[in-house]
Write a protein that holds these residues in place. Structure first.
Motif, short mmCIF file in Angstrom:
data_model
loop_
_atom_site.label_atom_id
_atom_site.label_comp_id
_atom_site.label_asym_id
_atom_site.label_seq_id
_atom_site.Cartn_x
_atom_site.Cartn_y
_atom_site.Cartn_z
N ILE A 1 68.03 76.30 27.11
CA ILE A 1 69.01 76.64 28.21
C ILE A 1 70.13 75.86 27.84
O ILE A 1 70.23 74.63 27.49
CB ILE A 1 68.41 75.97 29.43
N TYR A 2 71.40 76.73 27.89
CA TYR A 2 72.71 75.93 28.04
C TYR A 2 73.20 75.96 29.38
O TYR A 2 73.46 77.06 29.91
CB TYR A 2 73.63 76.83 26.90
N LEU A 3 73.81 74.72 29.73
CA LEU A 3 74.38 74.64 31.13
C LEU A 3 75.81 74.87 30.79
O LEU A 3 76.47 74.39 30.19
CB LEU A 3 74.03 73.10 31.54
N THR A 4 76.13 75.87 31.65
CA THR A 4 77.52 76.46 31.55
C THR A 4 78.09 77.00 32.90
O THR A 4 77.24 77.94 33.68
CB THR A 4 77.87 77.37 30.40
N PRO A 5 79.36 76.85 33.26
CA PRO A 5 79.81 77.47 34.43
C PRO A 5 79.67 79.04 34.15
O PRO A 5 79.79 79.73 35.29
CB PRO A 5 81.23 77.02 34.70
N SER B 1 74.24 78.39 35.25
CA SER B 1 75.46 77.54 36.25
C SER B 1 74.62 77.23 37.29
O SER B 1 73.95 77.65 37.94
CB SER B 1 76.34 78.72 36.31
N ILE B 2 74.97 75.86 37.63
CA ILE B 2 74.52 75.28 38.72
C ILE B 2 75.55 75.54 40.11
O ILE B 2 75.11 75.13 41.34
CB ILE B 2 74.26 73.82 38.79
N GLY B 3 76.63 76.19 39.80
CA GLY B 3 77.45 76.62 41.11
C GLY B 3 78.92 76.77 40.41
O GLY B 3 79.21 76.58 39.18
N ALA C 1 74.21 68.79 35.65
CA ALA C 1 73.68 70.06 35.88
C ALA C 1 72.21 70.09 35.09
O ALA C 1 71.23 70.77 35.77
CB ALA C 1 74.51 71.05 35.06
N ALA C 2 71.87 69.51 34.10
CA ALA C 2 70.70 69.54 33.35
C ALA C 2 69.71 68.73 34.31
O ALA C 2 68.65 69.30 34.55
CB ALA C 2 70.54 68.73 32.20
N LEU C 3 70.33 67.71 35.02
CA LEU C 3 69.30 66.86 36.02
C LEU C 3 69.02 67.63 37.12
O LEU C 3 67.85 67.58 37.84
CB LEU C 3 70.03 65.72 36.25
#
Ligand code: SAM
Length: 256
Positions: free
Chosen positions: A89-93, A136-138, A148-150
């Motif tokens: 998973i890549y965290l990204t907007p 994305s977390i938001g 975001a990973a957390l």
């Protein structure tokens, strides 16, 4: 479940695994984790991990080579996609919005590799070669992917079998398409405000009904989009549907 976090700032994520319910789950062996410092995979003497983007523009990008090596070390094989290797998973907007349904899906995996970006993000070729999901977390921009990973780790590990009792999860916000009911603890009277009488009655059926009504009432008021989606998906049982209708009727009558 194993979490592998790839980051330039391992101390941010390390601390999370050492605390509270997570620490207990790690002690029991239900959760395992590895935090990989991407900088350890940079091969020049300055351990460089970023450079200016081709084509110009502001800021720096994370270099593909240290990232590729760190990902291979974590078990992400090039040219192989999930489920034949851990889900990367890549965290990204720019990613797919994270929500409880996706948290449940990810909690069912044996292993997640979470790639945290910094600066202006990462070289696209790493995404094309290794990443299974962009999340994305938001709709806002953080300065880096660790928070975001957390968020993803926190929302998923508690859904992994045996981490917490399934009873605590059943009536939580978002389960069954509704928010949680209001909760109260001691004292019975706080600065003239009384705990609702029904909760002191010991009458289990009435308490259950009151809580369901409150869940529906709260969801209709704060998140009507959840009710609409639940209706479209046929998520609600007969009792919930009748409470929704009743509350909508009361609302209409108030307006007349
Ligand atoms: N230039 C990027 C853009 O416009 O989309 C933003 C980069 S941001 C400053 C740096 C890193 O923070 C990203 O690579 C990503 O890993 C993380 N990040 C920022 N906002 C995020 C969000 N809403 N959800 C998940 N990760 C986020």
């Amino acid at each position: 479940m194993k979490y592998t976090v790839l980051t330039l700032f391992p101390e941010i994520t390390d601390a999370f695994f050492a605390n509270s319910i997570m620490a207990k789950a790690v002690d029991k062996g239900i959760i395992t984790y590895q935090v990989i410092n991407i900088r350890d995979y940079a091969q020049d003497k300055h351990h460089t991990c970023d450079d200016a983007p081709y084509g110009g523009g502001p800021g720096m990008l994370m270099l593909s080579e240290p990232l590729g090596r760190a990902l291979e070390a974590a078990g992400a094989k090039k040219g192989v996609s999930h489920p034949f290797k851990p889900r990367v998973i890549y965290l990204t907007p720019s990613g797919r919005p994270f929500n409880q349904a996706l948290a449940k899906e990810l909690a069912g995996e044996d292993e997640l590799i979470l790639l945290c970006g910094r600066y202006e993000g990462i070289d696209q070729r790493i995404i094309d070669r290794y990443v299974d999901d962009e999340i994305s977390i938001g709709d806002y921009v953080l300065s880096s992917g660790e928070a975001a990973a957390l968020v993803i780790i926190d929302a998923t590990y508690r859904l992994v079998d045996q981490v917490i009792t399934s009873e605590s999860l059943d009536e939580e916000s978002f389960s069954g398409g509704l928010l949680e009911y209001p909760q109260f603890t001691r004292p019975e009277v706080y600065d003239t405000m009384r705990v609702p009488e029904v909760l002191l009655s010991g009458h289990h059926a009435n308490i259950r009904r009151w809580r369901l009504e409150k869940r529906v009432e709260k969801t209709l008021a704060l998140r009507p989009d959840l009710i609409r989606r639940g209706e479209e998906a046929g998520l609600f049982d007969e009792e919930t549907v009748s409470i929704i209708e009743e509350l909508r009727k009361n609302e209409r009558n108030k307006g007349d």
